[in-house]
Design a protein around this motif. Sequence first.
Motif, PDB file in Angstrom:
ATOM      1  N   ASP A 394       0.818  -1.208   0.000  1.00 32.15           N
ATOM      2  CA  ASP A 394       0.000   0.000   0.000  1.00 32.15           C
ATOM      3  C   ASP A 394       0.857   1.265   0.000  1.00 32.15           C
ATOM      4  OD1 ASP A 394      -2.293  -1.496  -0.037  1.00 32.15           O
ATOM      5  OD2 ASP A 394      -2.652  -1.384   2.117  1.00 32.15           O
ATOM      6  N   THR A 397       2.122   1.793  -3.555  1.00 23.64           N
ATOM      7  CA  THR A 397       1.167   1.981  -4.659  1.00 23.64           C
ATOM      8  C   THR A 397       0.091   3.025  -4.391  1.00 23.64           C
ATOM      9  OG1 THR A 397      -0.200   0.154  -3.805  1.00 23.64           O
ATOM     10  CG2 THR A 397       1.502  -0.400  -5.441  1.00 23.64           C
ATOM     11  N   LYS A 398      -0.022   3.489  -3.145  1.00 20.37           N
ATOM     12  CA  LYS A 398      -1.060   4.456  -2.799  1.00 20.37           C
ATOM     13  C   LYS A 398      -0.415   5.692  -2.168  1.00 20.37           C
ATOM     14  CE  LYS A 398      -4.302   0.659  -1.968  1.00 20.37           C
ATOM     15  NZ  LYS A 398      -5.136  -0.050  -0.967  1.00 20.37           N
TER      16      LYS A 398
END
Length: 467
Positions: A394, A397-398
Amino acid sequence: MAHNDGAVLEILSSAIKRQVAAYDERFRRSLEEVQAAAARLSSAAAQERAYGQRDATGIEAVHDAMPTEQSVFSSLIAESAEEALQDDDDGLPTSPETPSQPSRFQRQKRALQVLDFGCGDGRYLRQFLRSAEHLHSRYGRGLSVVCYEVSVEALRSFHFAARQAGLKPTSKNGETAKTPLESPISENPILEFPSDIPSLDPAAAEAFEKLEGHHLQLRFLLGSAEASATEVQEQLLQLFPAEHRSRPFDVVVIGWGTLSSIPRLPHLSPDSLLEAFAAISYKVMNVASTINNHVKFQREFAAKRQALEDVAKAAEDAQASGEHDLFELKQRQLKWLHTKVGLANFPRSYYYKVNTGQWMFYAAITAEDERRRLEASGFTDVQLHICNIINFFDISTKPRAAKINAAVIRLLERGDVWGAQLLLSKAVAKAYGRPLSELNCQSCMFNGESVMTVFDQVARYFISTGR
């Protein structure tokens, strides 16, 4: 004796071999997918997409160090470079007869030496490239890294990734890549294979030849999962000429959960490896799994160990009272339980299941225990940092999740637990469209008793350093 020690050691040895086979299979699949993507699209983005989110913790889908790791590693490298610069200055003649001293960028300088222990498929490669570029531009030095692994498929994948990043092998005529490095590493065989892996042929060794480029040198070393800490230390020292075997590494970096994957055996343990690293390096950086990962599996294996302890006690009682049949029954139960417990035979150790269906051995540690074991191993100035509080995948990618993760870590590491709670409360209020006043902010969700207790409460991984 409740159970035959030899039989237990045989069970543990088989468990170690299964773990190495599992890692080999996971890395082999990953490399095949990356190579297929590279052949189709020849783009770094396509190669990265080829790595699926196979590990439930997001580890296999991440191909760079976390921002916290980058910061800590860069600081250690910069510190080592400054110390090496001082060594250079101390070694220069200072008499009035010396006509003029060359600038530090004009002198020939040794490359900083790093050991990437448990290097996997090269998750630190990008960081090494960044650090090598900084060392060259700021200090006129290169970076030389020994990449140590027990999984041959991991090394194969790392080597492939490094070639894709532009690093090249030393040519047959002895010429090196664009940026030659002055390094004390001896010209031993490029890759040494332990004697218990006879299936590897000379062609396999050729696939792991030394790579150089971008002011970076990589050497690949395949170890044995059953080697003792002393044998690991000796294998690493053999890479250097005799005159350079006194602490040849500036920094040892032990990536995500490498020590967490080391069992406790009579000849090998995380603690014994740390003692070996204290003898051959000046600094260490370890990324260790905390008690907040795989809680379900931790509880499951704690129950199994309790059952093992109960049956062992019953076997002792049966033997003491002369109940031979009962004793034999308990012995059979013990053998069965040992196969179920496997390497997870000490507190906070366990196996967790990954999305490929494989069971991987792991162990958690508390912040205080991490500090103590580094100090007991001979390191000083031990410091702990929070590596992450949310999933690695996370964070990678976020972007919004990564910003929250970084902000909360900064607040907690400086002791501002209420500031961290306010930040999270605002995020929750915004996500649910509720006013902040409706949230219960009367008591602090964090245990502010000490920095260590906060770390234990929130961290998924620690970053520990020692000198």
